[in-house]
Design an enzyme around this catalytic site. Structure first.
Site, PDB file in Angstrom:
ATOM      1  N   HIS A  82       0.863  -1.186   0.000  1.00  0.00           N
ATOM      2  CA  HIS A  82       0.000   0.000   0.000  1.00  0.00           C
ATOM      3  C   HIS A  82       0.893   1.227   0.000  1.00  0.00           C
ATOM      4  O   HIS A  82       1.846   1.309   0.772  1.00  0.00           O
ATOM      5  CB  HIS A  82      -0.894   0.014   1.247  1.00  0.00           C
ATOM      6  CG  HIS A  82      -1.686   1.282   1.377  1.00  0.00           C
ATOM      7  ND1 HIS A  82      -2.835   1.500   0.662  1.00  0.00           N
ATOM      8  CD2 HIS A  82      -1.475   2.406   2.106  1.00  0.00           C
ATOM      9  CE1 HIS A  82      -3.316   2.697   0.963  1.00  0.00           C
ATOM     10  NE2 HIS A  82      -2.507   3.270   1.831  1.00  0.00           N
ATOM     11  N   ASP A 161     -15.010   2.931   7.951  1.00  0.00           N
ATOM     12  CA  ASP A 161     -14.000   3.894   7.509  1.00  0.00           C
ATOM     13  C   ASP A 161     -14.611   4.921   6.557  1.00  0.00           C
ATOM     14  O   ASP A 161     -14.262   6.097   6.612  1.00  0.00           O
ATOM     15  CB  ASP A 161     -12.819   3.195   6.825  1.00  0.00           C
ATOM     16  CG  ASP A 161     -11.783   4.225   6.383  1.00  0.00           C
ATOM     17  OD1 ASP A 161     -11.250   4.915   7.270  1.00  0.00           O
ATOM     18  OD2 ASP A 161     -11.547   4.382   5.179  1.00  0.00           O
ATOM     19  N   ARG A 168     -14.087  12.905   9.441  1.00  0.00           N
ATOM     20  CA  ARG A 168     -12.771  13.480   9.776  1.00  0.00           C
ATOM     21  C   ARG A 168     -12.395  14.576   8.800  1.00  0.00           C
ATOM     22  O   ARG A 168     -11.792  15.578   9.159  1.00  0.00           O
ATOM     23  CB  ARG A 168     -11.706  12.373   9.761  1.00  0.00           C
ATOM     24  CG  ARG A 168     -11.797  11.424  10.949  1.00  0.00           C
ATOM     25  CD  ARG A 168     -10.957  10.182  10.706  1.00  0.00           C
ATOM     26  NE  ARG A 168      -9.583  10.484  10.420  1.00  0.00           N
ATOM     27  CZ  ARG A 168      -8.793   9.753   9.629  1.00  0.00           C
ATOM     28  NH1 ARG A 168      -9.236   8.650   9.070  1.00  0.00           N
ATOM     29  NH2 ARG A 168      -7.555  10.106   9.404  1.00  0.00           N
ATOM     30  N   SER A 183      -7.556   3.562   9.667  1.00  0.00           N
ATOM     31  CA  SER A 183      -8.236   3.727   8.387  1.00  0.00           C
ATOM     32  C   SER A 183      -7.535   2.903   7.286  1.00  0.00           C
ATOM     33  O   SER A 183      -8.156   2.112   6.573  1.00  0.00           O
ATOM     34  CB  SER A 183      -8.246   5.214   8.025  1.00  0.00           C
ATOM     35  OG  SER A 183      -8.605   5.412   6.688  1.00  0.00           O
ATOM     36  N   LYS A 187      -8.639  -1.320   5.912  1.00  0.00           N
ATOM     37  CA  LYS A 187      -8.977  -1.598   4.506  1.00  0.00           C
ATOM     38  C   LYS A 187      -8.024  -2.629   3.908  1.00  0.00           C
ATOM     39  O   LYS A 187      -8.419  -3.460   3.095  1.00  0.00           O
ATOM     40  CB  LYS A 187      -8.946  -0.293   3.703  1.00  0.00           C
ATOM     41  CG  LYS A 187     -10.128   0.623   4.023  1.00  0.00           C
ATOM     42  CD  LYS A 187     -10.057   1.946   3.295  1.00  0.00           C
ATOM     43  CE  LYS A 187      -8.997   2.843   3.848  1.00  0.00           C
ATOM     44  NZ  LYS A 187      -9.046   4.244   3.485  1.00  0.00           N
TER      45      LYS A 187
HETATM   46  N1  URA Z   1      -5.675   7.491   3.620  1.00  0.00           N
HETATM   47  C1  URA Z   1      -6.584   6.699   4.189  1.00  0.00           C
HETATM   48  O1  URA Z   1      -7.000   5.706   3.618  1.00  0.00           O
HETATM   49  N2  URA Z   1      -7.032   7.031   5.411  1.00  0.00           N
HETATM   50  C2  URA Z   1      -6.593   8.117   6.087  1.00  0.00           C
HETATM   51  O2  URA Z   1      -7.025   8.345   7.192  1.00  0.00           O
HETATM   52  C3  URA Z   1      -5.641   8.933   5.476  1.00  0.00           C
HETATM   53  C4  URA Z   1      -5.180   8.597   4.232  1.00  0.00           C
END
Ligand code: URA
Length: 436
Positions: A82, A161, A168, A183, A187
């Site tokens: 990622h 999320d 947020r 977050s 994922k």
């Molecule tokens: N990317 C994400 O997937 N989540 C975050 O909180 C910040 C960047």
């Protein structure tokens, strides 16, 4: 339990139990806890932080709000990468087939361009016919057959999320390391990978603007992922300048093909090989990073990675004939050649400015609903350290129309810094944090 007591506890700097975190997050997803209380809690987390245990619990609670990909029945190991996002970052397109060629299965769920950063799905969709909205059955089948598959997150992937991130975003609580960690990690773990390599980018073109912030996030991802029983590596890489010589959706597919044919730019290949090597180590296919890099280089040199890339394009509906017909030719008709204003050396190309100018050109988007264009972007002739003479062509800019070019140009031109002497070389790989 009452949400107000949980907010108060965090406000006063105490550690929340898993039950308290679950009460808040599950309640938010189901609608029993209102967004004003969750915003207040997120602000308390922003100021007071979270312990490693709390971050792991938050990640796990969020993960369980949705569907976790079931890869049983397919032979692993399953390892993914990622990136926190950059400009010209087409690493995934080269890395996934390269690592798959070395026997690792890569279940890759990627994102779209947003703001100044590009998105893997938009790049892949520039290949005529290529589909990124795979069903679970297709995702599984392509991973089994080609070693990797590329898809987007569905509405079932970590719904907590989606809701929390949107909140947020409008409550100034995005920049909290524990919240970012939960977050991102929730994922990624939902994809079904057993091991993860994080490319945490640092610099003006990155989400984390300094190496210190990037390191803090990488460390948090490594600690939390490890606490969740995953094998995790965090690599901090420089995102001062765009990666490679092309920025744009189809332009980056072209450059990825060059990489897969052994003709990729040095900076892009350095990052790709290092991340690939760590994926092999994390998946048990190499004992050391050096061995991993050797195997990755072989996968490129022998053309195995390229073959797998093309197999994946075919599997996901992409037209190989069109890909090769369009390669090197698919350019928007509105373009502009940027010339060096003075003689000297390129001191740097500001990735952030390039990314923002790219939004005007049609490479990226400001809102998730904006369209992106395949045939626009930047082709750099020169990068940091290269000597230039006044009037020399240093970059071509392609835009969706003449107005886009006109709007993007001041920003694009100002991205280039030219100095009388060569700049000091910047290391691309800033730091590696391994918990293997
Ligand atoms: N990317 C994400 O997937 N989540 C975050 O909180 C910040 C960047």
């Amino acid at each position: 339990m009452r949400a107000v007591d949980i907010i108060m506890k965090k406000r006063d700097g105490a550690e929340l139990s898993r039950e308290e975190i679950a009460f808040l997050i599950d309640g938010y997803v189901s609608g029993s806890v209102p967004d004003y209380q969750v915003s207040s809690w997120a602000m308390a987390v922003f100021f007071k932080g979270m312990s490693a245990r709390e971050t792991a619990d938050l990640t796990d609670v969020m993960l369980r709000s949705g569907k976790i990909m079931d890869l049983s029945g397919i032979t692993g190991p399953f390892v993914d990468k990622h990136s926190t996002g950059g400009v010209g970052d087409k690493v995934s397109l080269v890395l996934a087939p390269m690592v798959a060629a070395c026997g690792i299965k890569v279940p890759m769920m990627s994102g779209r361009a947003l703001g100044h950063t590009g998105g893997t799905l938009d790049k892949l969709e520039s290949i005529p016919g290529y589909r990124t909205g795979l069903s679970e059955a297709e995702f599984r089948e392509f991973i089994r057959r080609d070693g990797f598959a590329m898809t987007g997150q569905t509405s079932e992937t970590v719904p907590a999320d989606r809701k929390l991130y949107a909140l947020r975003d409008v409550t100034a609580t995005v920049e909290s390391i524990p919240l970012i960690t939960a977050s991102i990690l929730s994922k990624k773990v939902a994809e079904g990978a057993e091991a993860l390599v994080f490319d945490v980018k640092a610099g003006p073109g990155a989400f984390m603007k300094t190496a210190e912030r990037a390191e803090a996030l990488a460390q948090s991802l490594v600690n939390t992922g490890t606490a969740m029983g995953k094998r995790i590596v965090g690599v901090i890489t420089d995102m001062t300048e765009p990666l490679g010589l092309k920025v744009g959706n189809f332009l980056e597919v072209e450059e990825s093909l060059d990489c897969l044919e052994g003709a990729g730019p040095g900076d892009l290949m350095e990052v790709t090989y290092r991340l690939g090597a760590w994926m092999l180590v994390a998946g048990g296919a190499a004992k050391t990073v050096q061995e991993g890099e050797r195997r990755c280089r072989d996968a490129i040199r022998l053309g195995i990675a390229r073959d797998l890339f093309l197999a994946n394009v075919r599997s996901q509906g992409g037209r190989i004939d069109r890909l090769f017909e369009l390669r090197g030719r698919w350019r928007a008709k509105d373009s502009y050649e940027i010339l060096a204003p003075v003689s000297g050396y390129i001191a740097g190309i500001d990735a952030y400015k390039v990314g923002l100018a790219g939004v005007y050109l049609g490479v990226g988007r400001d809102r998730t609903t904006d369209p992106v264009y395949p045939d626009v972007g930047f082709v750099f002739k020169k990068k940091a350290g290269h000597a230039v003479t006044a009037g020399e062509h240093i970059c071509t800019v392609y835009g969706k129309d003449a107005v886009a070019i006109e709007t993007a140009l001041p920003l694009a031109v100002s991205a280039f810094a030219i100095s009388p002497s060569p700049p000091e070389a910047r290391p691309l790989i800033i730091k590696e944090i391994s918990a293997l």
